[in-house]
Design a protein around this motif. Structure first.
Motif, PDB file in Angstrom:
ATOM      1  N   TRP A 146       9.581  -3.439 -77.514  1.00 48.81           N
ATOM      2  CA  TRP A 146       8.430  -3.029 -76.581  1.00 48.81           C
ATOM      3  C   TRP A 146       8.983  -2.625 -75.300  1.00 48.81           C
ATOM      4  O   TRP A 146       8.406  -1.845 -74.548  1.00 48.81           O
ATOM      5  CB  TRP A 146       7.187  -3.956 -76.737  1.00 48.81           C
ATOM      6  CG  TRP A 146       6.038  -3.544 -75.796  1.00 48.81           C
ATOM      7  CD1 TRP A 146       5.172  -2.877 -76.293  1.00 48.81           C
ATOM      8  CD2 TRP A 146       5.929  -4.039 -74.430  1.00 48.81           C
ATOM      9  NE1 TRP A 146       4.321  -2.567 -75.398  1.00 48.81           N
ATOM     10  CE2 TRP A 146       4.616  -3.328 -74.244  1.00 48.81           C
ATOM     11  CE3 TRP A 146       6.451  -4.508 -73.527  1.00 48.81           C
ATOM     12  CZ2 TRP A 146       3.892  -3.270 -72.700  1.00 48.81           C
ATOM     13  CZ3 TRP A 146       5.960  -4.745 -72.148  1.00 48.81           C
ATOM     14  CH2 TRP A 146       4.918  -4.343 -71.973  1.00 48.81           C
ATOM     15  N   ARG A 185      10.633   0.826 -74.896  1.00 44.85           N
ATOM     16  CA  ARG A 185       9.700   1.872 -74.961  1.00 44.85           C
ATOM     17  C   ARG A 185       8.661   2.103 -73.783  1.00 44.85           C
ATOM     18  O   ARG A 185       8.474   3.305 -73.554  1.00 44.85           O
ATOM     19  CB  ARG A 185       8.912   1.830 -76.441  1.00 44.85           C
ATOM     20  CG  ARG A 185       9.555   1.727 -77.583  1.00 44.85           C
ATOM     21  CD  ARG A 185       8.811   1.827 -78.755  1.00 44.85           C
ATOM     22  NE  ARG A 185       7.592   0.739 -78.727  1.00 44.85           N
ATOM     23  CZ  ARG A 185       7.728  -0.554 -79.340  1.00 44.85           C
ATOM     24  NH1 ARG A 185       8.677  -0.631 -80.193  1.00 44.85           N
ATOM     25  NH2 ARG A 185       6.838  -1.475 -79.296  1.00 44.85           N
ATOM     26  N   PRO A 218      11.299   2.965 -70.022  1.00 43.34           N
ATOM     27  CA  PRO A 218      12.649   3.517 -70.223  1.00 43.34           C
ATOM     28  C   PRO A 218      13.356   3.733 -69.114  1.00 43.34           C
ATOM     29  O   PRO A 218      14.651   3.885 -69.377  1.00 43.34           O
ATOM     30  CB  PRO A 218      12.003   5.141 -70.895  1.00 43.34           C
ATOM     31  CG  PRO A 218      10.731   5.149 -70.325  1.00 43.34           C
ATOM     32  CD  PRO A 218      10.180   4.053 -70.186  1.00 43.34           C
TER      33      PRO A 218
END
Length: 382
Positions: free
Chosen positions: A118, A121, A124
């Motif tokens: 997580w 994502r 980044p």
């Protein structure tokens, strides 16, 4: 046995890892083991409330925590311990463990959810920094450990997906809390002294840092939507404002016209914290990512049902126990949590409270955590 915990910070505002170490200090004592803590907090910020040795070796409260004092301290002291637990990743104490412990002294690592995909994502730009650091520091440090300790099966399954060459000895350890230490009436009274406006008033409790990953904003939006149609108890946010989010949330509550239904309690500790769990109708935690959620175990240990998102990694265990409700980490999902709770009658709530307590006793009692860690180092021949 003599165990060292190596952690970036023991400040309560740091959340789960520091609280987990605090719990384990009591666990070790009950099991007849001794423990010391080495932290990169500056000496003036050491955990003075703990009755175990805390070595504050930091210089300033920077995020990474670099200090020239940690590696010399480890060189002088690591041999005194049967094993070291490295709590958390991506900070200087992991590099120090790699340089001073690997190949010489047994250690294990608690990632505390910091290998959850997580984060890659969601942030980044941070991943650009993490990739080389993984190759040079974290990957070798984890592979050289006696074991990488995960708090549930879901965390163990997610962790290898974050980076390449994720090869290590995985061990899922029981995790949780020892439960409330005092008398229920005394702890509830302590909570009411801290927040007298909540005496004799039903409330739902959000406990934890005010942080974007916790879903605080969607909780406010869901609460406003459901409160427009159903009678809801007061919503209490209890936790530190770790990233300056509270002002934005308060403005959102004003815009949603629920400001008079929301209490901002700040950080609640000690007997008052346990009183909050005991007095709440339910804990609600709609997080977007939650490796374990120590507050979930704490609520269960008080017989308090939990309303959580499916991104809390122990959601399946909660469902299997019938100790609460689980929905998606969205506004509609959080609305369903509230609607399902409102729809429960008194008997249903009482049955869920009984299941919550049984869930803690059978799954999240942390006495077993200390025993597993001691067995790990005992098997190392330390």
């Amino acid at each position: 046995m003599k165990i060292l915990h190596l952690i970036r910070s023991m400040r309560r505002e740091g959340g789960g890892p520091a609280e987990g170490v605090r719990v384990l200090t009591d666990v070790y004592r009950q099991l007849g083991h001794s423990v010391e803590i080495a932290t990169l907090d500056p000496p003036g910020e050491a955990a003075a409330d703990l009755d175990v040795p805390v070595h504050a070796l930091g210089r300033r409260s920077s995020g990474y925590g670099y200090s020239p004092h940690l590696r010399p301290w480890l060189r002088d002291n690591a041999s005194r311990f049967d094993g070291t637990i490295v709590d958390g990743l991506w900070q200087y104490h992991g590099l120090a463990a790699l340089r001073e412990l690997r190949g010489r002294f047994p250690y294990a690592v608690f990632p505390h959810g910091m290998l959850d995909p997580w984060f890659n994502r969601t942030y980044p730009w941070k991943l650009l920094k993490k990739v080389p650091y993984w190759a040079l520091v974290e990957g070798p440090m984890l592979r050289g450990s006696r074991a990488v300790l995960f708090t549930c099966v879901t965390e163990r399954e997610l962790a290898p997906r974050s980076f390449s060459n994720s090869v290590w000895n995985s061990v899922v350890v029981p995790y949780g809390t020892l439960g409330p230490p005092g008398d229920a009436a005394d702890e509830i009274d302590a909570f009411h002294r801290a927040l007298p406006q909540l005496k004799d008033k039903p409330f739902l409790l959000f406990a934890g840092r005010l942080h974007p990953k916790k879903g605080c904003d969607l909780l406010l939006r869901a609460y406003a939507a459901v409160a427009a149609k159903h009678a809801l108890p007061t919503l209490v946010f209890a936790g530190p404002d770790s990233v300056g989010l509270q002002a934005k949330l308060m403005r959102l509550a004003q815009d949603l016209r629920i400001a008079d239904r929301v209490v901002w309690a700040g950080m609640v500790v000690g007997p008052a914290k346990w009183g909050a769990f005991r007095a709440a109708e339910a804990l609600i935690l709609p997080s977007h990512q939650e490796n374990f959620g120590i507050v979930v175990a704490e609520a269960l240990s008080c017989g308090t049902p939990v309303l959580i998102s499916d991104q809390v990694n122990i959601a399946q265990e909660v469902l299997q126990c019938g100790a609460g409700f689980v929905e998606q980490d969205t506004v509609p999902g959080t609305e369903r949590l509230l609607q399902r709770w409102v729809a429960l009658d008194d008997l249903g709530r009482e049955q869920m409270r009984e299941k919550a307590l049984a869930c803690w006793q059978g799954t999240f009692n942390s006495l077993r955590t200390g025993a597993c860690i001691a067995d790990l180092f005992r098997s190392a021949g330390a």
